[in-house]
Design a protein around this motif. Sequence first.
Motif: not given
Length: 235
Positions: A103-107
């Motif tokens: 779900a995370i677009r960018k860490e």
Amino acid sequence: MENLLKLHNIHTHIGQYHILQGIDFEAKEGEVSVLLGRNGAGKTTTLKTIMGLTPASSGAVHYLNQDITKKPTYDIANLGIGYVPENQGIFGQLTVEENLKVAIRKETPEIMEKQEYVLNLFPDLKKFWKKAGGNLSGGQKQMLAMARAFVNDSKLLLIDEPSKGLAPIVIEKVMEAIVEMKKQTTIVLVEQNFLMASNIGDTYTLIDDGRTVRSGEMSELIQNDELKQKYLGIG
């Protein structure tokens, strides 16, 4: 407070069916705005139209003063709108950890900090970090679905029927989480449970047969037995 989201005279067709026939709706920044109406009134379709999943036939959807009516769903999500569908939309074969990871677009450090915040908000998710999403309880699946939508830098969350099928004690936890999430984001909520909606909603919009029939402060609707009876079937 400014309007974060504004729908003007939205009409939406699904195949030959004219589902939305004039939806006007506004969501102010930092508030919980609740869409209310009987089953089949058009509430879920309204959320799907905002997300571009069932595109509007006419009318306009504005988000952050930008016309997003004709944008594809992935562009709308990238603008910072999170969506929790009625069926939750989690990946049953993936663990809680993997569900959040995809779900995370960018860490970024900020997003990883937000993930920690989410896990403190929903301690069951931390407890079952390595458990498959499909093996969670109904309440835990709902928590995971909300966490997935919230973990990014979403300025707006659309949440469809979060209390559906849940036990009262779990509904309490979901309510507490939404109140906490409201400190960081704006929420548009579709909810059949009027007790829950009236406790956490700042404003309401009543939808009947695909049309907006009334909107205002939630405190006003709580006092108006005639409106509740006519459009929600409750005394």
